[in-house]
Scaffold this active site. Structure first.
Site, PDB file in Angstrom:
ATOM      1  N   CYS A   1     -16.621 -26.503   6.861  1.00 43.61           N
ATOM      2  CA  CYS A   1     -15.912 -27.756   7.178  1.00 43.61           C
ATOM      3  C   CYS A   1     -15.660 -28.628   5.948  1.00 43.61           C
ATOM      4  CB  CYS A   1     -16.677 -28.545   8.236  1.00 43.61           C
ATOM      5  SG  CYS A   1     -16.850 -27.625   9.765  1.00 43.61           S
TER       6      CYS A   1
ATOM      7  N   HIS B   1     -13.972 -35.909   8.035  1.00 44.34           N
ATOM      8  CA  HIS B   1     -13.988 -34.631   8.776  1.00 44.34           C
ATOM      9  C   HIS B   1     -14.202 -34.950  10.245  1.00 44.34           C
ATOM     10  CE1 HIS B   1     -14.828 -30.746  10.256  1.00 44.34           C
ATOM     11  NE2 HIS B   1     -16.142 -30.933  10.384  1.00 44.34           N
TER      12      HIS B   1
ATOM     13  N   ASN C   1     -12.879 -29.960  16.482  1.00 41.84           N
ATOM     14  CA  ASN C   1     -13.286 -29.734  15.094  1.00 41.84           C
ATOM     15  C   ASN C   1     -12.521 -28.516  14.565  1.00 41.84           C
ATOM     16  OD1 ASN C   1     -14.582 -29.033  12.728  1.00 41.84           O
ATOM     17  ND2 ASN C   1     -16.655 -29.261  13.532  1.00 41.84           N
TER      18      ASN C   1
HETATM   19  O1  UT7 Z   1     -18.306 -29.522  11.477  1.00 32.72           O
HETATM   20  C1  UT7 Z   1     -19.579 -29.123  11.089  1.00 32.72           C
HETATM   21  C2  UT7 Z   1     -20.569 -30.083  11.456  1.00 32.72           C
HETATM   22  N1  UT7 Z   1     -20.869 -30.026  12.863  1.00 32.72           N
HETATM   23  C3  UT7 Z   1     -21.291 -31.109  13.444  1.00 32.72           C
HETATM   24  O2  UT7 Z   1     -21.304 -32.131  12.793  1.00 32.72           O
HETATM   25  C4  UT7 Z   1     -21.828 -31.076  14.855  1.00 32.72           C
HETATM   26  C5  UT7 Z   1     -23.090 -31.906  14.903  1.00 32.72           C
HETATM   27  N2  UT7 Z   1     -23.749 -31.967  16.214  1.00 32.72           N
HETATM   28  C6  UT7 Z   1     -23.164 -32.578  17.263  1.00 32.72           C
HETATM   29  O3  UT7 Z   1     -22.058 -33.035  17.201  1.00 32.72           O
HETATM   30  C7  UT7 Z   1     -23.992 -32.742  18.530  1.00 32.72           C
HETATM   31  O4  UT7 Z   1     -25.333 -32.412  18.253  1.00 32.72           O
HETATM   32  C8  UT7 Z   1     -23.489 -31.857  19.701  1.00 32.72           C
HETATM   33  C9  UT7 Z   1     -22.178 -32.412  20.222  1.00 32.72           C
HETATM   34  C10 UT7 Z   1     -23.317 -30.431  19.259  1.00 32.72           C
HETATM   35  C11 UT7 Z   1     -24.492 -31.900  20.854  1.00 32.72           C
HETATM   36  O5  UT7 Z   1     -24.730 -33.246  21.246  1.00 32.72           O
HETATM   37  P1  UT7 Z   1     -26.223 -33.767  21.453  1.00 32.72           P
HETATM   38  O6  UT7 Z   1     -26.124 -35.154  21.942  1.00 32.72           O
HETATM   39  O7  UT7 Z   1     -26.953 -33.520  20.167  1.00 32.72           O
HETATM   40  O8  UT7 Z   1     -26.742 -32.850  22.616  1.00 32.72           O
HETATM   41  P2  UT7 Z   1     -28.009 -31.878  22.640  1.00 32.72           P
HETATM   42  O9  UT7 Z   1     -27.780 -30.689  21.783  1.00 32.72           O
HETATM   43  O10 UT7 Z   1     -29.223 -32.700  22.407  1.00 32.72           O
HETATM   44  O11 UT7 Z   1     -28.006 -31.429  24.159  1.00 32.72           O
HETATM   45  C12 UT7 Z   1     -28.279 -32.346  25.210  1.00 32.72           C
HETATM   46  C13 UT7 Z   1     -28.185 -31.623  26.539  1.00 32.72           C
HETATM   47  C14 UT7 Z   1     -28.994 -30.316  26.582  1.00 32.72           C
HETATM   48  O12 UT7 Z   1     -29.532 -30.197  27.876  1.00 32.72           O
HETATM   49  P3  UT7 Z   1     -31.086 -30.556  28.165  1.00 32.72           P
HETATM   50  O13 UT7 Z   1     -31.874 -29.657  27.269  1.00 32.72           O
HETATM   51  O14 UT7 Z   1     -31.226 -32.015  27.808  1.00 32.72           O
HETATM   52  O15 UT7 Z   1     -31.231 -30.279  29.610  1.00 32.72           O
HETATM   53  C15 UT7 Z   1     -27.966 -29.263  26.382  1.00 32.72           C
HETATM   54  O16 UT7 Z   1     -28.304 -28.032  26.961  1.00 32.72           O
HETATM   55  O17 UT7 Z   1     -26.832 -31.242  26.789  1.00 32.72           O
HETATM   56  C16 UT7 Z   1     -26.785 -29.860  27.109  1.00 32.72           C
HETATM   57  N3  UT7 Z   1     -25.495 -29.335  26.667  1.00 32.72           N
HETATM   58  C17 UT7 Z   1     -24.381 -29.387  27.420  1.00 32.72           C
HETATM   59  N4  UT7 Z   1     -24.164 -29.840  28.667  1.00 32.72           N
HETATM   60  C18 UT7 Z   1     -22.907 -29.762  29.141  1.00 32.72           C
HETATM   61  C19 UT7 Z   1     -25.192 -28.774  25.464  1.00 32.72           C
HETATM   62  N5  UT7 Z   1     -23.877 -28.456  25.429  1.00 32.72           N
HETATM   63  C20 UT7 Z   1     -23.364 -28.827  26.640  1.00 32.72           C
HETATM   64  C21 UT7 Z   1     -22.079 -28.759  27.193  1.00 32.72           C
HETATM   65  N6  UT7 Z   1     -21.888 -29.234  28.448  1.00 32.72           N
HETATM   66  N7  UT7 Z   1     -21.022 -28.257  26.518  1.00 32.72           N
END
Ligand code: UT7
Length: 327
Positions: free
Chosen positions: A116, A254, A284
């Site tokens: 990225c 980005h 992204n």
């Molecule tokens: O470009 C390169 C750089 N990349 C980035 O900068 C991405 C950086 N990370 C992020 O943007 C965020 O961490 C994400 C958008 C990927 C995830 O958001 P988050 O607020 O960190 O969520 P999380 O990973 O803590 O997940 C929270 C919950 C989990 O469920 P439990 O364990 O709380 O029951 C996940 O399983 O959300 C669940 N989950 C989803 N639910 C519905 C994860 N993906 C999804 C989904 N739909 N697509």
């Protein structure tokens, strides 16, 4: 001194749009979750039927940038193309673009891989070639076909990414003065930290599994590093140039996650009205995301000649970087 002026930009997004509602039919997710956690509403996906490749998207974007500048391929000395998703392992996707635009063998074309952060890395490399007096005009392209390296059963990654390409043309201005007043690239800042290569990666490769692999990410870890590193590199850029965030007309970040962009802007006391945001419609697009955002804001008239732009990125590697540019 020599400075690299950005004389035009061009972009291309595939016709097919995949909405969050469409994704609800593919994986266990909801529009509400995706919008709340990322700000993404939809993304463009390259056509499988038409075998739309990274080089095709890169070529369309490059040709637009050339048309806008009133140039053709023979006017270009070098192509530096940032991509994580090349057409083939080799040759570089950049040489396919070279062939398509009709650029002569007097110059050279190669790919840069910094995921990225690829566009910022490519911009820095091109800028240094220009400043060294080796080339006069460079096409810098960010192009990605990320949909082909997504695991469409993994809801934690497949909802985040999209496809697209955008290009800028840099031209040497041999009469520029020091400081931030003149147009062009004022400074670039690059960093990487291999210690964290396994929090965002693909689980395949030529020398390891002989497969292409799919994207794997520890989202929360990447999120933390992204906010920290992008805020740091922005501060580094401001300090290096003796300016404050008040001097910035536009932050062109980005586009990975609206929450990351909001937090970075807040840390810098930058008003959200000064931030170009395209993640909602593009998702992204990795190396293509910054030039896509730049082109959109130039085309709709928000970014005007003379505006001071701060671009920043973070991606797999980890890699991060920034560029201060007077448009
Ligand atoms: O470009 C390169 C750089 N990349 C980035 O900068 C991405 C950086 N990370 C992020 O943007 C965020 O961490 C994400 C958008 C990927 C995830 O958001 P988050 O607020 O960190 O969520 P999380 O990973 O803590 O997940 C929270 C919950 C989990 O469920 P439990 O364990 O709380 O029951 C996940 O399983 O959300 C669940 N989950 C989803 N639910 C519905 C994860 N993906 C999804 C989904 N739909 N697509």
């Amino acid at each position: 001194m020599i400075r690299s002026k950005m004389i035009s930009c061009g972009s291309y997004l595939p016709k097919k749009i995949l909405t969050n509602k469409d994704l609800e039919k593919i994986v266990d997710t909801t529009d509400e979750w995706i919008v709340t956690r990322t700000g993404i509403e939809e993304r463009h996906i390259a056509s499988v039927e038409d075998n739309e490749k990274t080089s095709d998207m890169a070529y369309y974007a490059a040709q637009k940038a050339l048309d806008k500048a009133g140039l053709d391929g023979s006017d270009i000395d070098a192509i530096i193309l940032a991509t994580t998703t090349p057409d083939q392992t080799f040759p570089a996707t950049a040489v396919t673009v070279q062939h398509k635009i009709g650029m002569s063998a007097n110059g050279f074309a190669f790919d840069v891989q910094a995921v990225c952060s690829g566009f910022i890395y490519a911009l820095a490399v091109a800028d240094n070639f220009i400043k060294a007096g080796q080339v006069k005009r460079v096409l810098v392209i960010g192009a990605e076909h990320f949909s082909n390296i997504l695991d469409w059963e993994d809801r934690t990654t497949c909802v985040l990414f999209g496809d697209g390409a955008a290009a800028v043309i840099l031209e040497a201005d041999e009469d520029a003065s020091e400081g931030i007043q003149d147009q062009g690239i004022i400074s670039t800042h690059l960093h990487s930290e291999g210690e964290y290569r396994d929090i965002l990666y693909v689980d395949g490769g030529v020398s390891s599994t002989q497969t292409t692999g799919k994207v794997r990410m520890n989202g929360q870890e990447v999120f933390k590093h992204a906010v920290k590193r992008m805020s740091e590199v922005v501060r580094e850029t401001l300090e290096k140039n003796n300016i404050t965030s008040d001097d910035i007309d536009w932050l062109v970040p980005h586009q990975a996650n609206k929450r990351i962009i909001d937090r970075t802007a807040k840390k810098l006391n930058l008003d959200s009205s000064k931030v170009v945001l395209t993640v909602g419609k593009h998702g992204n697009t990795s190396a293509a995301s910054i030039p896509l955002a730049l082109c959109e804001a130039v085309e709709d008239g928000r970014i005007k000649r003379g505006d001071l732009l701060l671009m920043e990125s973070m991606g797999g590697g980890l890699t991060w970087g920034s560029a201060l540019v007077r448009w």
